[in-house]
Motif scaffolding. Structure first.
Motif, PDB file in Angstrom:
ATOM      1  N   CYS A   1       0.829  -1.206   0.000  1.00 12.19           N
ATOM      2  CA  CYS A   1       0.000   0.000   0.000  1.00 12.19           C
ATOM      3  C   CYS A   1       0.865   1.257   0.000  1.00 12.19           C
ATOM      4  N   VAL A   2       1.908   1.254   0.822  1.00 15.58           N
ATOM      5  CA  VAL A   2       2.814   2.398   0.863  1.00 15.58           C
ATOM      6  C   VAL A   2       3.532   2.544  -0.481  1.00 15.58           C
ATOM      7  N   HIS A   3       3.924   1.420  -1.065  1.00 10.78           N
ATOM      8  CA  HIS A   3       4.595   1.474  -2.368  1.00 10.78           C
ATOM      9  C   HIS A   3       3.695   2.126  -3.412  1.00 10.78           C
TER      10      HIS A   3
ATOM     11  N   ALA B   1       1.184   4.244  -2.871  1.00  9.94           N
ATOM     12  CA  ALA B   1       1.019   5.667  -2.546  1.00  9.94           C
ATOM     13  C   ALA B   1       2.246   6.478  -2.913  1.00  9.94           C
ATOM     14  N   TRP B   2       3.409   5.881  -2.771  1.00 12.68           N
ATOM     15  CA  TRP B   2       4.666   6.574  -3.060  1.00 12.68           C
ATOM     16  C   TRP B   2       4.919   6.645  -4.565  1.00 12.68           C
ATOM     17  N   LYS B   3       4.904   5.494  -5.213  1.00 17.97           N
ATOM     18  CA  LYS B   3       5.296   5.447  -6.617  1.00 17.97           C
ATOM     19  C   LYS B   3       4.243   6.043  -7.544  1.00 17.97           C
ATOM     20  N   ARG B   4       2.995   6.080  -7.104  1.00 17.46           N
ATOM     21  CA  ARG B   4       1.950   6.646  -7.958  1.00 17.46           C
ATOM     22  C   ARG B   4       1.683   8.108  -7.647  1.00 17.46           C
ATOM     23  N   GLY B   5       2.503   8.698  -6.766  1.00 12.26           N
ATOM     24  CA  GLY B   5       2.477  10.136  -6.595  1.00 12.26           C
ATOM     25  C   GLY B   5       1.563  10.677  -5.510  1.00 12.26           C
ATOM     26  N   ILE B   6       0.892   9.813  -4.761  1.00 13.52           N
ATOM     27  CA  ILE B   6      -0.002  10.302  -3.711  1.00 13.52           C
ATOM     28  C   ILE B   6       0.785  10.983  -2.601  1.00 13.52           C
ATOM     29  N   LEU B   7       1.869  10.355  -2.175  1.00 16.38           N
ATOM     30  CA  LEU B   7       2.678  10.965  -1.116  1.00 16.38           C
ATOM     31  C   LEU B   7       3.284  12.288  -1.581  1.00 16.38           C
ATOM     32  N   GLU B   8       3.677  12.353  -2.829  1.00 20.97           N
ATOM     33  CA  GLU B   8       4.221  13.605  -3.371  1.00 20.97           C
ATOM     34  C   GLU B   8       3.160  14.709  -3.347  1.00 20.97           C
TER      35      GLU B   8
ATOM     36  N   ALA C   1       0.416   3.062   9.375  1.00 18.18           N
ATOM     37  CA  ALA C   1       1.860   2.869   9.453  1.00 18.18           C
ATOM     38  C   ALA C   1       2.608   4.141   9.829  1.00 18.18           C
ATOM     39  N   GLY C   2       1.880   5.234  10.098  1.00 19.07           N
ATOM     40  CA  GLY C   2       2.553   6.479  10.465  1.00 19.07           C
ATOM     41  C   GLY C   2       3.176   7.198   9.296  1.00 19.07           C
ATOM     42  N   VAL C   3       2.764   6.850   8.074  1.00 13.41           N
ATOM     43  CA  VAL C   3       3.290   7.497   6.879  1.00 13.41           C
ATOM     44  C   VAL C   3       2.542   8.799   6.596  1.00 13.41           C
ATOM     45  N   VAL C   4       1.251   8.812   6.890  1.00 13.46           N
ATOM     46  CA  VAL C   4       0.437  10.009   6.715  1.00 13.46           C
ATOM     47  C   VAL C   4      -0.365  10.239   7.991  1.00 13.46           C
ATOM     48  N   LEU C   5      -0.998  11.411   8.094  1.00 12.36           N
ATOM     49  CA  LEU C   5      -1.918  11.711   9.188  1.00 12.36           C
ATOM     50  C   LEU C   5      -3.108  12.466   8.623  1.00 12.36           C
ATOM     51  N   ILE C   6      -4.179  12.528   9.386  1.00 13.63           N
ATOM     52  CA  ILE C   6      -5.381  13.239   8.947  1.00 13.63           C
ATOM     53  C   ILE C   6      -5.893  14.108  10.082  1.00 13.63           C
TER      54      ILE C   6
ATOM     55  N   GLN D   1      -2.175  14.759   5.391  1.00 22.11           N
ATOM     56  CA  GLN D   1      -0.832  15.337   5.355  1.00 22.11           C
ATOM     57  C   GLN D   1       0.198  14.220   5.449  1.00 22.11           C
ATOM     58  N   LEU D   2       1.403  14.528   5.038  1.00 27.56           N
ATOM     59  CA  LEU D   2       2.510  13.593   5.261  1.00 27.56           C
ATOM     60  C   LEU D   2       2.890  13.582   6.737  1.00 27.56           C
ATOM     61  N   ASP D   3       3.121  12.397   7.284  1.00 31.84           N
ATOM     62  CA  ASP D   3       3.740  12.288   8.599  1.00 31.84           C
ATOM     63  C   ASP D   3       5.240  12.098   8.381  1.00 31.84           C
ATOM     64  N   LYS D   4       5.995  11.984   9.467  1.00 31.77           N
ATOM     65  CA  LYS D   4       7.460  11.988   9.353  1.00 31.77           C
ATOM     66  C   LYS D   4       7.988  10.820   8.516  1.00 31.77           C
ATOM     67  N   ALA D   5       7.393   9.636   8.703  1.00 34.92           N
ATOM     68  CA  ALA D   5       7.852   8.500   7.897  1.00 34.92           C
ATOM     69  C   ALA D   5       7.589   8.738   6.417  1.00 34.92           C
ATOM     70  N   GLY D   6       6.510   9.435   6.097  1.00 32.02           N
ATOM     71  CA  GLY D   6       6.226   9.778   4.708  1.00 32.02           C
ATOM     72  C   GLY D   6       7.258  10.710   4.120  1.00 32.02           C
ATOM     73  N   PHE D   7       7.706  11.688   4.915  1.00 30.46           N
ATOM     74  CA  PHE D   7       8.774  12.580   4.443  1.00 30.46           C
ATOM     75  C   PHE D   7      10.053  11.792   4.159  1.00 30.46           C
ATOM     76  N   CYS D   8      10.341  10.784   4.993  1.00 31.97           N
ATOM     77  CA  CYS D   8      11.526   9.948   4.742  1.00 31.97           C
ATOM     78  C   CYS D   8      11.405   9.223   3.408  1.00 31.97           C
ATOM     79  N   LEU D   9      10.220   8.718   3.120  1.00 32.26           N
ATOM     80  CA  LEU D   9      10.033   7.968   1.888  1.00 32.26           C
ATOM     81  C   LEU D   9      10.270   8.820   0.648  1.00 32.26           C
ATOM     82  N   ILE D  10       9.857  10.078   0.684  1.00 34.92           N
ATOM     83  CA  ILE D  10       9.984  10.893  -0.527  1.00 34.92           C
ATOM     84  C   ILE D  10      11.269  11.712  -0.566  1.00 34.92           C
ATOM     85  N   SER D  11      12.041  11.730   0.523  1.00 34.92           N
ATOM     86  CA  SER D  11      13.210  12.611   0.535  1.00 34.92           C
ATOM     87  C   SER D  11      14.506  11.954   1.002  1.00 34.92           C
TER      88      SER D  11
END
Length: 358
Positions: A33-35, A37-44, A80-85, A91-101
């Motif tokens: 699921c995280v893959h 969200a990341w690779k298809r641009g949702i996290l971005e 998984a702490g990748v995003v928050l609402i 919004q991105l949570d801290k783990a999400g920022f790690c994934l994209i940066s």
């Protein structure tokens, strides 16, 4: 050090331990699921929205994702702490920022997804057989090492990105160690694409390099040496070091092995150490740089290294792993070598072991 290594918090509550166990059980689901969200641009898209966040309606209105896909993967990312609402805004949570940066997170994620994931389903059979049976998901080969340059994409790019990301950060730091004894004849065993060889040749204009690897890898290394005008000071020695009778060229002042021995089982490492000891000139030394999980300062590094070992089982050789430093020292001593020094904290997670004849 091993006796005191513990990755869970001290006196972890039973309820917390149960939650951790569920994270393990559902880990593959979250990974995919995280893959997505990341690779298809949702996290971005969430990152671009910043602290203001973005609603599900706004995301759906872009036409890039269905509402169903957005809800499914974002809820998994939330768990998984990748995003928050907050107030219906994602919004991105801290783990999400790690994934994209964060480069190392990206490299690790791509390596597991592109190289390992399907093959790891064969881990149980691979452990029982002592063969990398998961490699069949990438191609019909007995081992990954002779065919690294033939891997299908994106596995090929992700493999080399993973390998080079860990090793390249270490080369500038270790060249003074390599030339501390002023070696004239230096052997690079497991030369791969020749990155270390090129760095060493550029560092010392007098040194003569001897590259040892499989023919397929030496062809890649030779092309890179030719491109930089360094071929004349390098000699190529095609060897399959799984063959215990494959002797090494003699008279070496220094033998270098970086992230190489972890490609083999203990019996094979012992055989390689014996041949390395035999090829040394008088006063010659051996430098081994590798990622030993027991010599890491931070648990995050040890965690990543420990969980790289199943790749070696299922995809690479069937009998190798990320080792403890004591394993190498024990096998080297049995081959007639003695440890002179050990230096940690090189690059991301490397240590450098220096040996001489006993």
């Amino acid at each position: 050090m091993l006796e005191t290594k513990k990755f869970s918090p001290p006196k972890q509550r039973a309820f917390d331990a149960r939650f951790e166990a569920q994270k393990i059980a559902f880990g593959p689901v979250v990974f995919h699921c995280v893959h997505y969200a990341w690779k298809r641009g949702i996290l971005e898209a969430l990152g671009d929205a910043g602290e203001r966040g973005i609603t599900l309606d706004e995301l759906e209105a872009t036409g890039r994702w269905s509402r169903y896909a957005l809800k499914l993967v974002l809820e998994s990312c939330l768990s998984a702490g990748v995003v928050l609402i907050e107030a219906s805004r994602w919004q991105l949570d801290k783990a999400g920022f790690c994934l994209i940066s964060d480069d190392i997170t990206r490299v690790n994620f791509d390596f597991i997804h592109d190289v390992c994931y399907q093959g790891l389903f064969e881990l149980e059979r691979s452990l029982d057989a002592g063969k990398p049976l998961g490699l069949a998901h990438l191609g019909d080969w007995p081992s990954i090492y002779p065919v690294l340059s033939e891997l299908p994409e994106p596995a090929k790019s992700s493999w080399f990105a993973f390998d080079h990301h860990y090793s390249d950060t270490s080369f500038p730091d270790i060249l003074p160690d390599v030339f501390a004894t002023a070696p004239k004849r230096l052997m690079d065993i497991g030369a791969n694409t020749g990155k270390f060889t090129r760095a060493a040749l550029n560092y010392d204009a007098q040194v003569e390099l001897h590259l040892v690897d499989l023919p397929q890898q030496l062809a890649v290394a030779e092309a890179n040496l030719l491109a930089e005008g360094l071929r004349e000071r390098a000699q190529l020695h095609a060897r399959n070091l799984l063959d215990p009778d494959a002797a090494l060229p003699a008279g070496m002042d220094l033998v270098w092995m970086s992230q190489f021995l972890s490609c083999f089982g203990e019996a094979e490492i012992a055989s390689i150490f014996r041949r390395v000891a035999a090829c040394l000139a008088d006063g010659g030394q051996v430098l081994v740089m590798d990622t030993f999980w027991d010599r890491q300062r931070y648990d995050i590094a040890a965690y990543c290294l420990i969980n790289t070992s199943p790749y070696f089982t299922a995809m690479a050789s069937g009998n190798s792993k990320v080792y403890e430093s004591g394993d190498y020292i024990r096998l080297a001593e049995a081959a007639g070598l003695r440890l002179l020094t050990a230096r940690d904290g090189i690059g991301y997670c490397h240590s450098l072991l220096r040996f001489a004849r006993a």
